[in-house]
Design a protein around this motif. Structure first.
Motif, mmCIF file in Angstrom:
data_model
loop_
_atom_site.group_PDB
_atom_site.id
_atom_site.type_symbol
_atom_site.label_atom_id
_atom_site.label_comp_id
_atom_site.label_asym_id
_atom_site.label_seq_id
_atom_site.Cartn_x
_atom_site.Cartn_y
_atom_site.Cartn_z
ATOM 1 N N GLU A 320 9.595 22.199 10.844
ATOM 2 C CA GLU A 320 8.293 22.680 11.298
ATOM 3 C C GLU A 320 7.170 21.469 11.171
ATOM 4 N N TYR A 321 6.219 21.195 11.962
ATOM 5 C CA TYR A 321 5.381 20.395 11.514
ATOM 6 C C TYR A 321 4.100 21.201 11.418
ATOM 7 N N ILE A 322 3.622 20.850 10.088
ATOM 8 C CA ILE A 322 2.355 21.697 9.421
ATOM 9 C C ILE A 322 1.383 20.711 8.648
ATOM 10 N N VAL A 323 0.250 21.184 8.867
ATOM 11 C CA VAL A 323 -0.737 20.306 8.353
ATOM 12 C C VAL A 323 -1.512 21.349 7.173
ATOM 13 N N ASP A 324 -2.029 20.556 6.112
ATOM 14 C CA ASP A 324 -2.936 21.426 5.248
ATOM 15 C C ASP A 324 -4.030 21.760 5.947
ATOM 16 N N ASP A 371 -5.030 29.659 5.762
ATOM 17 C CA ASP A 371 -3.709 29.887 6.385
ATOM 18 C C ASP A 371 -3.799 29.838 7.897
ATOM 19 N N ALA A 372 -2.974 29.281 8.615
ATOM 20 C CA ALA A 372 -2.864 29.284 10.018
ATOM 21 C C ALA A 372 -2.516 30.714 10.528
ATOM 22 N N PHE A 373 -3.000 31.192 11.745
ATOM 23 C CA PHE A 373 -2.831 32.275 12.374
ATOM 24 C C PHE A 373 -3.364 33.514 11.749
ATOM 25 N N VAL A 374 -4.605 33.349 11.027
ATOM 26 C CA VAL A 374 -5.409 34.628 10.349
ATOM 27 C C VAL A 374 -6.508 34.643 10.905
ATOM 28 N N ASP A 375 -7.035 35.772 10.969
ATOM 29 C CA ASP A 375 -8.610 36.156 11.429
ATOM 30 C C ASP A 375 -9.460 36.286 10.075
ATOM 31 N N TYR A 376 -10.338 35.452 10.268
ATOM 32 C CA TYR A 376 -11.162 35.127 8.560
ATOM 33 C C TYR A 376 -12.604 35.555 9.082
ATOM 34 N N THR A 377 -13.224 35.808 8.112
ATOM 35 C CA THR A 377 -14.869 36.191 8.086
ATOM 36 C C THR A 377 -15.512 35.265 6.917
ATOM 37 N N ILE A 378 -16.665 34.416 7.382
ATOM 38 C CA ILE A 378 -17.250 33.794 6.103
ATOM 39 C C ILE A 378 -18.754 34.511 5.932
ATOM 40 N N LEU A 379 -18.954 34.975 4.626
ATOM 41 C CA LEU A 379 -20.110 35.699 4.431
ATOM 42 C C LEU A 379 -20.809 34.886 3.465
ATOM 43 N N ALA A 380 -22.230 34.535 4.027
ATOM 44 C CA ALA A 380 -23.065 33.579 3.068
ATOM 45 C C ALA A 380 -24.229 34.623 2.828
ATOM 46 N N PHE A 392 -13.974 33.645 12.592
ATOM 47 C CA PHE A 392 -13.328 32.685 13.268
ATOM 48 C C PHE A 392 -11.790 32.971 13.151
ATOM 49 N N ASP A 393 -10.817 32.483 13.772
ATOM 50 C CA ASP A 393 -9.256 32.606 13.652
ATOM 51 C C ASP A 393 -8.924 31.218 13.576
ATOM 52 N N THR A 394 -7.700 30.998 12.725
ATOM 53 C CA THR A 394 -6.936 29.543 12.485
ATOM 54 C C THR A 394 -5.657 29.904 13.655
ATOM 55 N N ASN A 395 -5.832 29.753 15.025
ATOM 56 C CA ASN A 395 -4.974 29.939 15.724
ATOM 57 C C ASN A 395 -3.929 28.855 15.997
ATOM 58 N N THR A 396 -3.781 28.036 15.268
ATOM 59 C CA THR A 396 -2.825 26.954 15.378
ATOM 60 C C THR A 396 -2.351 26.697 14.013
ATOM 61 N N ASN A 397 -1.323 26.018 13.990
ATOM 62 C CA ASN A 397 -0.809 25.196 12.680
ATOM 63 C C ASN A 397 -0.914 23.861 12.509
ATOM 64 N N LEU A 398 -1.411 23.426 13.555
ATOM 65 C CA LEU A 398 -1.717 21.867 13.764
ATOM 66 C C LEU A 398 -2.853 21.252 13.653
ATOM 67 N N VAL A 399 -3.974 21.985 13.308
ATOM 68 C CA VAL A 399 -5.174 21.368 13.163
ATOM 69 C C VAL A 399 -5.774 21.474 11.549
#
Length: 536
Positions: A320-324, A371-380, A392-399
């Protein structure tokens, strides 16, 4: 897993080699030098944010071969490959009964010729998936019933402490039943949870994935169907947790699969399993893909009956091709768009649980690994500002980088009342050196004063500017008058009526800290602009 073969397995393999019956022919095995990448471009599903490259392994035969997992640096599989000329055939599959095998793993993660795993376990019935405790001293395995070769039950056994390689105390699990099949056992890394697939009456479809707690005294908790987005009204099989325990891999012909069974991944949260995703057409085909087994962060194995295979089911290796990945953003003031430093920034997951906390730097920037494929919220949030958030969601493993910028609205400044005076409490107004030009960052502070005036339309204020004792009295008095007028001009420019404002400069005549030899901090405190509420 990459360590050298230990003494235990060396002894075990010697015993197995002595008992090994020659297989049909050496041509039965694929060469690790002949790996072939597969393409599933004929499917209608995209890569779904995953990218895999798939290769044959060196152990496939013309019969059905299935990957299971790892034990003592060996790859474990079960296979219908024929041993000897008179192998007994399963009347339902018309292939030999499946047995357990183990294979060497090369440093390139290729697999070598399989050897029979255990003569004690490999009896007359079909053997299926097997799972091992972390210490390797207990196993859970599935074996078909004598009455029905495709109905399986679960068993456990322990390794004989006096005879390494010998499995003893083979015991049926208490929730077995001849009325349904229990298959694909998988023990969690901590040994506390046993997953399996079953068509027991509690299943909402054909086969569902269940779990049961393994207690410290060797007893079991209640059987529970997995909650969340894993099970469907169709079939879910072959559960296997990821190396870090964050995900559950499984195979399903539900969830809008491409063909038969596809490989899916679901995220494990404290509540249930969420965000189930098909791993896409770079690993799944229009045929069946089952039994995904992660070996490293990027290397894994799975089983498929896809076109081009050697037998009815074959074992494949996948890379699997994965980027940090990280999320980065800038915190700004909403009205001025000025960068805000020292804002507290919190990363929350889909369940509202705090993942990490940081502060924005001098350029208003923050960053978090994600992590990829997780729904996140940023609170400031920051003192003097309203809280704000963005999802926002990290809807890919490649970005590699996701961007989430946040603007904060400044709160109206606080009105403070004392016996001596009433005033609007603010941070100090900053000016350029020896100038009445207001620094950009202080326009945010002045905006909070304006907001307070707008919320309180009847109050009037007197703007009083002061300097430190550096410089001549005459110069300081002139500078303070200009600074007070500059602050008043800014407020007037935002629509506040002139009859509500007055301004005056007092130079160094009214120090907040009376000192003759002042520190830099004392000088800074004496340089100030006050917003005094005029009492009627």
């Amino acid at each position: 897993m990459r360590s050298l073969v230990n003494t235990f397995f060396t002894l075990l393999l010697v015993i197995q080699l002595q008992a090994q019956v020659s297989l049909d022919t050496d041509k039965e095995f694929a060469s690790s030098e002949q790996e072939i990448a597969f393409s599933n471009s004929d499917s209608q599903m995209g890569n779904n944010g995953f990218k895999f490259e798939t290769f044959t392994t060196g152990i496939n035969s013309k019969y059905s071969d299935y990957g299971v997992g790892f034990f003592k640096d060996k790859f474990i599989s079960f296979s219908a490959r024929k041993i000897g000329a008179l192998a007994k055939l399963d009347p339902k599959t018309n292939e030999p009964y499946t047995k357990l095998y183990c294979s060497d793993i090369t440093y390139e993660w290729d697999l070598r010729r399989p050897l029979l795993f255990s003569h004690i376990l490999n009896k007359g019935e079909n053997l299926g998936t097997i799972s091992f405790s972390k210490e390797g001293d207990r196993i859970y395995f599935s074996k078909s019933s004598k009455e029905d070769t495709q109905t399986f039950q679960l068993y456990t056994a322990i390794m004989n402490p006096d005879n390494e390689g010998e499995w003893i105390n083979i015991t049926a699990l208490p929730f077995n039943s001849t009325l349904y099949s229990i298959e694909n056992p998988h023990l969690s890394k901590d040994g506390r949870t046993l997953y399996f697939s079953s068509n027991m009456p509690e299943a909402i479809g054909g086969y569902d994935i269940f779990k049961v707690t393994v207690k410290s005294d060797g007893t079991y908790g209640d059987v529970e169907r997995l909650e969340g987005s894993v099970n469907t009204v169709l079939d879910e099989k072959f559960p296997h947790t990821s190396l870090d325990g964050k995900y559950l891999y499984f195979s399903s012909n539900g969830h809008d699969s491409m063909g038969g069974f596809d490989i899916f991944r679901s995220r494990n949260t404290s509540f249930n399993y969420v965000a189930t995703r098909n791993l896409g057409n770079t690993i799944n085909s229009l045929k069946d893909e089952i039994a995904f087994i992660p070996a490293t962060k990027t290397i894994g194995y799975f089983t498929s009956d896809r076109e081009g295979g050697k037998g009815s089911y074959d074992i494949y290796k996948t890379n699997e091709y994965i980027v940090d990945q990280n999320v980065t953003g800038i915190i700004r003031d909403t009205e001025t768009q000025i960068l805000l430093s020292k804002a507290t920034v919190v990363l929350l997951d889909a369940n509202g649980e705090q993942v990490a906390t940081t502060s924005s730097n001098l350029d208003g920037e923050y960053t978090f690994p994600v992590d990829a494929f997780v729904d996140y919220t940023i609170l400031a949030y920051k003192e003097g500002f309203e809280r704000n958030s963005i999802s926002f969601d990290t809807n890919t493993n490649l970005v590699s980088t996701f961007e989430a910028n946040i603007s904060l609205d400044a709160k109206p400044a606080e009105i403070v009342e004392t016996e001596e005076k009433s005033f609007i409490k603010i941070d100090n107004i900053l000016f350029d050196f020896n100038s009445d030009k207001i620094k950009d960052i202080s326009t945010i502070t002045l905006n909070t004063v304006i907001a307070t005036l707008q919320e309180n339309p009847t109050i009037k204020i007197d703007i009083k500017a002061h300097t430190d004792i550096q410089g001549s009295n005459q110069y300081n008095l002139k500078l303070s008058k200009k600074r007070a007028a500059s602050a008043m001009k800014y407020i007037l420019g935002k629509g506040i009526s002139k009859d509500r404002l007055t301004s005056e400069g007092y130079g160094e005549s009214q120090p907040l800290i009376d000192c003759t030899i002042c520190s830099d901090d004392q000088h800074e405190q004496n340089r100030r602009v006050e917003f005094i509420i005029v009492r009627d």
